[in-house]
Motif scaffolding. Structure first.
Motif, PDB file in Angstrom:
ATOM      1  N   ASN A  42     -10.100  32.267 -20.125  1.00  0.00           N
ATOM      2  CA  ASN A  42      -8.596  32.642 -20.060  1.00  0.00           C
ATOM      3  C   ASN A  42      -7.903  32.379 -21.250  1.00  0.00           C
ATOM      4  O   ASN A  42      -7.301  33.168 -21.920  1.00  0.00           O
ATOM      5  CB  ASN A  42      -7.800  32.265 -18.758  1.00  0.00           C
ATOM      6  N   LEU A  46      -6.428  34.991 -23.875  1.00  0.00           N
ATOM      7  CA  LEU A  46      -4.911  34.964 -24.083  1.00  0.00           C
ATOM      8  C   LEU A  46      -4.367  34.604 -25.577  1.00  0.00           C
ATOM      9  O   LEU A  46      -3.237  35.176 -25.739  1.00  0.00           O
ATOM     10  CB  LEU A  46      -4.239  34.398 -22.880  1.00  0.00           C
ATOM     11  N   ASP A 129       2.001  16.161 -18.522  1.00  0.00           N
ATOM     12  CA  ASP A 129       1.046  15.186 -18.209  1.00  0.00           C
ATOM     13  C   ASP A 129      -0.068  14.806 -18.628  1.00  0.00           C
ATOM     14  O   ASP A 129      -0.447  13.873 -19.334  1.00  0.00           O
ATOM     15  CB  ASP A 129       0.917  15.244 -16.506  1.00  0.00           C
ATOM     16  N   LYS A 135      -6.293   9.501 -20.748  1.00  0.00           N
ATOM     17  CA  LYS A 135      -7.219   9.621 -19.505  1.00  0.00           C
ATOM     18  C   LYS A 135      -7.931  10.726 -19.697  1.00  0.00           C
ATOM     19  O   LYS A 135      -7.659  11.821 -19.736  1.00  0.00           O
ATOM     20  CB  LYS A 135      -6.907   9.297 -18.186  1.00  0.00           C
ATOM     21  N   ASN A 145     -12.750  12.976 -10.840  1.00  0.00           N
ATOM     22  CA  ASN A 145     -12.368  12.012 -12.254  1.00  0.00           C
ATOM     23  C   ASN A 145     -13.123  10.864 -11.838  1.00  0.00           C
ATOM     24  O   ASN A 145     -12.482   9.897 -12.413  1.00  0.00           O
ATOM     25  CB  ASN A 145     -10.918  11.925 -12.322  1.00  0.00           C
TER      26      ASN A 145
HETATM   27  N1  LIG Z   1      -5.905  13.182 -17.806  1.00  0.00           N
HETATM   28  C1  LIG Z   1      -4.848  13.129 -17.047  1.00  0.00           C
HETATM   29  O1  LIG Z   1      -4.174  12.126 -17.093  1.00  0.00           O
HETATM   30  C2  LIG Z   1      -4.566  13.954 -16.140  1.00  0.00           C
HETATM   31  C3  LIG Z   1      -3.318  14.119 -15.416  1.00  0.00           C
HETATM   32  C4  LIG Z   1      -3.109  15.265 -14.460  1.00  0.00           C
HETATM   33  C5  LIG Z   1      -4.124  16.265 -14.176  1.00  0.00           C
HETATM   34  N2  LIG Z   1      -5.299  16.139 -14.695  1.00  0.00           N
HETATM   35  C6  LIG Z   1      -6.214  16.999 -14.387  1.00  0.00           C
HETATM   36  O2  LIG Z   1      -5.847  18.206 -15.105  1.00  0.00           O
HETATM   37  C7  LIG Z   1      -6.619  19.174 -14.189  1.00  0.00           C
HETATM   38  C8  LIG Z   1      -5.482  20.314 -13.755  1.00  0.00           C
HETATM   39  O3  LIG Z   1      -4.777  20.873 -14.978  1.00  0.00           O
HETATM   40  P1  LIG Z   1      -4.401  22.361 -15.118  1.00  0.00           P
HETATM   41  O4  LIG Z   1      -3.353  22.929 -13.616  1.00  0.00           O
HETATM   42  O5  LIG Z   1      -3.906  22.735 -16.322  1.00  0.00           O
HETATM   43  O6  LIG Z   1      -5.883  23.177 -14.744  1.00  0.00           O
HETATM   44  P2  LIG Z   1      -6.730  23.986 -15.753  1.00  0.00           P
HETATM   45  O7  LIG Z   1      -6.956  23.595 -17.027  1.00  0.00           O
HETATM   46  O8  LIG Z   1      -8.021  24.437 -14.882  1.00  0.00           O
HETATM   47  O9  LIG Z   1      -5.840  25.443 -15.849  1.00  0.00           O
HETATM   48  C9  LIG Z   1      -5.551  26.314 -14.616  1.00  0.00           C
HETATM   49  C10 LIG Z   1      -5.630  27.803 -14.858  1.00  0.00           C
HETATM   50  O10 LIG Z   1      -4.723  28.326 -15.958  1.00  0.00           O
HETATM   51  C11 LIG Z   1      -5.562  28.780 -16.927  1.00  0.00           C
HETATM   52  N3  LIG Z   1      -4.532  28.714 -18.103  1.00  0.00           N
HETATM   53  C12 LIG Z   1      -4.435  27.798 -18.787  1.00  0.00           C
HETATM   54  N4  LIG Z   1      -3.486  27.931 -19.787  1.00  0.00           N
HETATM   55  C13 LIG Z   1      -3.041  29.139 -19.612  1.00  0.00           C
HETATM   56  C14 LIG Z   1      -2.168  29.912 -20.106  1.00  0.00           C
HETATM   57  N5  LIG Z   1      -1.348  29.711 -21.276  1.00  0.00           N
HETATM   58  N6  LIG Z   1      -1.815  31.202 -19.541  1.00  0.00           N
HETATM   59  C15 LIG Z   1      -2.436  31.595 -18.539  1.00  0.00           C
HETATM   60  N7  LIG Z   1      -3.381  30.819 -17.832  1.00  0.00           N
HETATM   61  C16 LIG Z   1      -3.747  29.691 -18.423  1.00  0.00           C
HETATM   62  C17 LIG Z   1      -6.707  28.275 -16.931  1.00  0.00           C
HETATM   63  O11 LIG Z   1      -7.617  29.104 -17.507  1.00  0.00           O
HETATM   64  C18 LIG Z   1      -7.150  27.961 -15.449  1.00  0.00           C
HETATM   65  O12 LIG Z   1      -7.321  29.310 -14.789  1.00  0.00           O
HETATM   66  C19 LIG Z   1      -7.319  18.732 -13.177  1.00  0.00           C
HETATM   67  O13 LIG Z   1      -8.471  18.653 -13.541  1.00  0.00           O
HETATM   68  C20 LIG Z   1      -6.552  17.287 -13.114  1.00  0.00           C
HETATM   69  O14 LIG Z   1      -7.597  16.310 -12.913  1.00  0.00           O
HETATM   70  C21 LIG Z   1      -5.606  15.152 -15.784  1.00  0.00           C
END
Ligand SMILES: NC(=O)c1ccc[n+]([C@@H]2O[C@H](COP(=O)([O-])OP(=O)(O)OC[C@H]3O[C@@H](n4cnc5c(N)ncnc54)[C@H](O)[C@@H]3O)[C@@H](O)[C@H]2O)c1
Length: 358
Positions: A42, A46, A129, A135, A145
């Motif tokens: 995606n 985009l 976050d 992490k 994780n």
């Molecule tokens: N490392 C850390 O400290 C930490 C903290 C919180 C969450 N996480 C992890 O983060 C993940 C969740 O992150 P997320 O919600 O970003 O998920 P993701 O990266 O899967 O993104 C969610 C969806 O949004 C789409 N997307 C991304 N950017 C976009 C944009 N600008 N426009 C349209 N669509 C877009 C992606 O392709 C995906 O389909 C989980 O795996 C969670 O465990 C890690």
């Protein structure tokens, strides 16, 4: 409009740049520095033109979705880095949401025992976050994780222009973590959200940049005191023991992370009230109302209804027992006295837990 900048004073300090056009800073990377771009399908479709001069560098776009945060995909990323001849000084640019950031960060931690990487978060959740704090992880069948490493990025570029294309559910997911950040350490942010909920939902870019910066400040403040999550950093797990169990029981990817976190906050507040810890009596109701105004489910019933998942209490408790935040099958919780006043490593009676999850 100016970019906001903040330094994270970890052992190797780094800068977080937040605001409209932050990705233009990629143009300042030396042209002869080898680098590669990791994104998902995606984000590549985009937003790849936002990479400017870097868009001609070798890139890998993994399938979008939490399923790509796996060992199999991690191996594909590592093979790709080897195939294009990356060395220990090459730079990996993780361009995407939290999935890409966690996967790319772990690949960077492992490749040749660690190479530098940039976090270029494109979801609200990743900007507020996951891109800050170092992490990184992939999921195992046994839980989220469960295989990862601490590896701080060289820099974070949070370009709020990318948020325009998020769908409403993804925006809502980020907002769950935003409310968490407010509870962890920014009472003013809670006021801002209450006053300006509709402007947030309308994606006012200046307001979003302020919100992102505030969240990064909260997170950075905690992370610098405890890079490796020995004690202080556990505060950031507020709501997360519940959230991870919800995500696991629903099946990875079914309930967006931040939406599970929002419900987790309500459950943590209810648990804090139940155990007599919650001093700020109004807080539970404030948070419930705020989540609802921001379009997030504010309890288990709303969550089950919205996501069509059964989420049986005993199944959730079982998922919590394998949570790595607990020890020897005893899940640990962060409980709340008031905004910014949290108790970590709390245990909850299994009866209370089952009742909260009903
Ligand atoms: N490392 C850390 O400290 C930490 C903290 C919180 C969450 N996480 C992890 O983060 C993940 C969740 O992150 P997320 O919600 O970003 O998920 P993701 O990266 O899967 O993104 C969610 C969806 O949004 C789409 N997307 C991304 N950017 C976009 C944009 N600008 N426009 C349209 N669509 C877009 C992606 O392709 C995906 O389909 C989980 O795996 C969670 O465990 C890690």
């Amino acid at each position: 409009v100016s970019l906001r900048r903040l330094r994270v004073e970890t052992a190797a300090p780094y800068e977080v740049v937040v605001g409209s056009g932050a990705l233009a800073e990629l143009a300042t990377l030396p042209g002869d520095r080898p680098c590669a771009i990791l994104s998902d399908s995606n984000v590549a479709r985009l937003h790849s033109e936002r990479l400017g001069p870097l868009s001609s560098r070798p890139g890998l776009a993994v399938p979008a979705g939490e399923e790509s945060k796996s060992f199999a995909v991690l191996e594909r990323v590592l093979d790709f880095l080897a195939e294009i001849g990356m060395d220990r000084h090459s730079l990996l640019v993780a361009f995407g949401g939290g999935m890409v950031g966690d996967l790319g960060g772990l690949a960077a931690a492992l490749y040749q025992r660690g190479i530098p990487y940039l976090q270029c978060p494109t979801t609200l959740l990743a900007q507020v976050d996951s891109s800050v704090g170092g992490k990184t992880a992939v999921n195992l069948h046994a839980g989220k994780n469960l295989a990862g490493a601490f590896h701080q990025p060289e820099r974070v570029l949070a370009d709020t222009d990318t948020l325009a294309t998020l769908d409403d559910a993804q925006l809502a997911s980020g907002l769950g973590e935003v409310v968490k950040s407010a509870l962890v350490g920014d009472a003013q942010l809670l006021d801002v959200l209450e006053r300006q909920a509709s402007a947030v939902l309308a994606r006012d870019t200046e307001l979003l940049a302020d919100v992102v910066l505030r969240c990064v400040r909260v997170k950075a403040g905690v992370v610098v005191q405890d890079e490796r999550e020995r004690h202080e950093r556990k505060r950031l797990n507020l709501g997360h023991t519940f959230a991870h169990a919800i995500e696991h029981a629903a099946g990875y990817g079914r309930v967006p992370h931040g939406i599970a976190v929002g419900v987790g906050l309500v459950l943590a507040l209810r648990a804090s009230e139940r155990t007599g810890l919650l001093r700020d009596r109004a807080l539970l109701e404030r948070v419930r109302r705020l989540l609802a105004r921001l379009g997030l489910p504010a309890g288990m019933d709303a969550l089950r209804e919205r996501h069509g998942a059964r989420l049986a209490p005993d199944e959730l408790v079982r998922a919590m027992r394998s949570d790595k935040k607990g020890r020897a099958g005893r899940p640990a919780f962060v409980l709340v006295r008031g905004v910014g006043e949290l108790d970590v490593d709390c245990e909850l009676d299994e009866r209370v837990l089952t009742e909260l999850l009903a």
